[in-house]
Write a protein that holds these residues in place. Structure first.
Motif: not given
Length: 847
Positions: A116-124, A126-127, A132-135, A156-160
């Protein structure tokens, strides 16, 4: 007169703007330090946050300025050429990888990795957290190993964005981000047409746009419901990660699973294995079954058996609230279209997701659905594997605990992504450049102990100073919005680059216990202010928008800092992102982790910080449980533990004792060891632990090792077995379905008894008598279960004679198994020819 000629070496062509755009549009730059340095050199005025958007940075500078900068500055030119050359060679057909070397015959077998999430960079963006980190670490490691793996997630277009009011209370602000600004592109089919797929929701079909990001040698597929032909309510279905509305959440999970599989098909990707992370993605199983039914002409039951070995489910949380539960009526509405597509009963489909299948009042849980449908299951640490077997034991009634079919693969982090530039150089000079690509080599990593103390200490001091400067910038920005001018001036002096620095990142949620430090606030304040041996804490994280209790925990930390006049050394960095994560992991001396054991599945923060010279200070939970058990007792400690391994039933007592442990260890172990210096002002005893920690962590808690474990323990065996079941028109799957129907029909009539053991003597054979009912000896395996109160083991029994429906088996036992206190029991399970050794729920009959 002879003519002299000088040989002039050809000048390599300069890297161009277009070359650098290629580098910037592949997320490989997120873990390449030289690429990050290049982007910073092209625009020295860019902030650290801006460097997470290199594609936008290049577009903003423009072709002329970039090419002029490369041509005019020899240092930039040299770096640009090196970055581009390295980038090109990485993708060259001649490049060697672990997978191509060791598994070249499986090079075309693609693994689809759903999360459900991937934590690659702030410019994407979706985490949200650890999943997300492990993915992301899995995607990076797969690229490095050459493993053909494609990620599948939601866009996810909405960023919190988190912000605090004057009282320290968390609030959220939401931004909408355009995909045009992200490092992604619309996916196209072989004819160049934009790909959209259809997903059925109650009473309608919606269209889902497909995007993709390049991640090294592989790609990440992202799904977006913001398609103009959809109704307005459907266009926002994928806007927010982990939306709390149940209908939105269930819609997202269908889009991820069903839409993800259809997107792969539209891209002509037919994965040999599905790796499903958490319950969010399990509906991919339904689409997998539907496609096999259509292609092979199988029934739902036959197709389910055919695909089962090619399905792996990984659960990442032992906390009940971390799993979704949908009311029966809601699940029926959303699954009805798929029951029709699969030509099966809606009752059957919904029952697969209930803990108690026959109870219609039970909720539908995607985790339960996955546990029942897949061929392989795992937790994400050794302890979490055990906890998961306990958590879901009801799905395998009467199966001994150690035989519940849930294994584990301990998480790891992608080392190259997290180490600082100076630490990277130190590692290269100490253990060799191959540290970035060679997993699990303890001999190579043991060379860290040879690193000069002075060099290691210098690098750590530089990283801590960078963290302090980063924290000050963030604090000034935050305080400018919510505090007075005097307080904004004070932000300039928060933290001290020479002070022992504790880092903490985590969700503000009760089981993480982020305020455990505050049990005795006066004692903590004394530790923080101790003259000459003071301590500072830098922390970050978010509470869920709907978690008022979590928000109060965060506010308690802020209030403590103000009340005890330690706001300069207890600093909260607002609005967690990957830039913050990297700085804190790289700059901290100690990594604090305080979950209530055993509720931490794994935790990876200590791994990231550990490879930057930090020592873990953690509850004995998750990965730290393994680390402490496997550490060399004769070497320097690799970190510090909070509390004990006791399994408490009284949470208040557990918190009280763990808090006391924190203060005791801080005062008597951590602080003295850090501030004990030699004549060069170097903490040699502290650095001995740092070296031991790094040399222990690197070969074990690395995502290259993690991904290799998944490949060899689950992916390749599962792919091979699924191929056998589907070969020749899925003949084996059809036969297995027929045989299992026959076994289930007769199973209730099976009986097994162990003969009385009159004289327990060595070499004796124990007789077991079995009533076969309508089954044959070839259908079953008869076993003797031996339990000495400490451990149990199983002995296969041999058929001795048979008269009609009754058969006698014998099993040999040794003297130890015949002791008076040992319990002997007989049992019958289906033959391995029907199960591949898998434990089938409801098909284990005991004496």
């Amino acid at each position: 007169m002879s003519e002299s000629r000088a040989t002039v070496a050809p000048v390599p062509p300069l890297a161009t703007y277009e070359d650098l755009l290629d580098v910037a549009t592949n997320l490989r730059w997120t873990w390449k330090i030289d690429a990050r340095r290049l982007f910073a050199a092209l625009d020295p005025s860019a902030s650290p946050g801006a460097l997470e958007w290199p594609q936008q940075l290049l577009l903003g500078l423009g072709r002329e300025r970039v090419n002029a900068r490369i041509a005019s500055d020899p240092a930039v030119s040299e770096l640009a050429n090196a970055v581009v050359d390295n980038f090109r060679s990485y993708f060259a057909p001649s490049a060697t990888t672990w997978f191509a070397t060791h598994h070249r015959h499986e090079k075309d077998q693609v693994i689809a990795f759903f999360a459900a999430e991937f934590s690659l960079t702030d410019s994407l963006p979706i985490f949200a957290g650890g999943l997300g980190t492990v993915a992301a670490e899995q995607l990076k490691a797969a690229s490095a190993l050459g493993l053909p793996l494609v990620g599948v997630g939601l866009l996810y277009r909405g960023t919190s964005h988190q912000w605090l009011d004057r009282e320290g209370r968390q609030h959220e602000a939401w931004d909408m981000m355009s995909p045009d600004k992200m490092p992604i592109e619309r996916a196209r089919d072989a004819q160049g047409r934009l790909i959209q797929v259809t997903v059925s929701l109650p009473g309608r079909d919606i269209q889902v746009a497909v995007y993709r990001a390049r991640v090294g040698r592989n790609q990440l597929i992202l799904l977006d419901s913001a398609v103009t032909t959809n109704d307005e309510a459907d266009r926002i279905l994928t806007t927010r990660l982990y939306d709390s509305d149940l209908e939105t959440r269930l819609s997202q999970e269908l889009i991820l699973g069903i839409g993800g599989m259809r997107a792969l098909a539209a891209l002509s990707i037919e994965p040999a294995m599905l790796h499903l992370n958490e319950g969010h993605s399990v509906f991919a199983i339904l689409e997998r079954i539907r496609r096999v039914m259509a292609n092979e002409g199988l029934s739902f039951e036959e197709a389910q058996l055919a695909v089962r070995p090619g399905l792996l489910f990984t659960t990442h949380t032992p906390v009940a609230a971390g799993h979704d539960y949908f009311p029966d009526a809601l699940a029926r509405r959303y699954l009805a279209p798929y029951a029709r597509q699969l030509a099966t009963s809606l009752d059957v489909l919904v029952a697969l997701g209930r803990v108690t299948p026959t109870w219609e009042g039970d909720t539908f849980c995607p985790t339960v659905f996955a546990m029942r449908m897949v061929g392989h299951r795992n937790g994400v640490s050794r302890l979490h594997g055990r906890v998961t077997r306990e958590q879901w034991s009801a799905l395998w009634p009467r199966v001994p605990f150690d035989e519940i079919p849930v294994g584990h693969v301990t998480n790891g982090v992608h080392l190259e992504s997290w180490v600082t530039g100076p630490f990277s150089e130190l590692l290269t000079s100490t253990v060799g450049a191959q540290w970035q690509t060679t997993p699990g080599d303890p001999v190579m990593w043991s060379k860290i102990v040879d690193a000069p103390d002075a060099d290691l200490w210098r690098v750590k001091n530089e990283a801590r100073a960078e963290l302090v400067e980063f924290a000050r910038r963030r604090a000034r920005k935050d305080l400018a919005r919510r505090h007075s001018p005097a307080e904004r001036v004070a932000a300039v002096s928060v933290l001290d680059p020479q002070r022992l620095t504790i880092g903490f990142i985590g969700r503000f949620v009760a089981y993480k216990r982020p305020t455990l430090l505050l049990r005795d606030p006066e004692r903590l304040a004394r530790i923080l202010k101790n003259p000459g041996r003071s301590v500072q804490i830098v922390f970050a994280g978010k509470a869920h928008p709907n978690d008022e209790g979590g928000k109060q925990l965060l506010q308690d930390m802020i209030e403590f800092a103000a009340t005890y006049d330690v706001a300069d050394r207890v600093v909260f960095i607002v609005d967690f992102d990957t830039t913050l994560d990297r700085h804190l992991a790289q700059g901290a001396d100690v990594w604090l982790n305080t979950p209530r054991r055993p509720l931490e599945a794994c935790g990876v923060g200590g791994m990231k910080a550990g490879m930057n010279g930090a020592l873990s200070f953690s509850t004995i939970d998750g990965w730290w449980d393994e680390a402490t058990h496997d550490a060399d007792p004769g070497a320097a400690p690799i970190g510090f533990s909070i509390g004990t391994e006791l399994d408490y039933r009284d949470e208040a007592l557990q918190d009280e004792r763990d808090a006391a442990s924190i203060y005791e260890v801080l005062e008597n172990e951590i602080v003295p060891r850090f501030y004990e210096r030699d004549e060069r002002d170097v903490p040699t005893r502290w650095l001995a632990s740092v070296k031991q920690s790094m040399s222990t962590l690197a070969p074990t808690w690395d995502s290259l090792r993690m991904t290799r474990d998944y490949t060899e323990s689950y992916y390749l065996p599962g792919i091979a077995r699924a191929a056998q079941l589907r070969a020749g028109g899925a003949t084996a799957a059809r036969e297995r379905a027929r045989d299992l129907r026959r076994l289930r029909a007769a199973w209730g009539q099976l009986r097994v008894e162990v003969d009385e053991v009159a004289a327990r003597s060595p070499g004796q054979r124990i007789s077991l008598r079995v009533k076969l009912a309508d089954l044959e000896p070839a259908d079953i395996t008869v076993q003797l279960w031996v339990d000495d109160g400490v451990a149990a083991h199983v002995l296969d029994a041999t058929l001795v004679d048979r008269v009609g429906p009754r058969a006698r088996y014998e099993a040999p036992v040794d003297a130890q198994s015949l002791a008076a206190h040992v319990v002997l029991a007989g049992r019958v399970v289906p033959s391995n020819i029907y199960t591949d050794g898998e434990v089938l729920p409801g098909m284990m009959t005991w004496s």
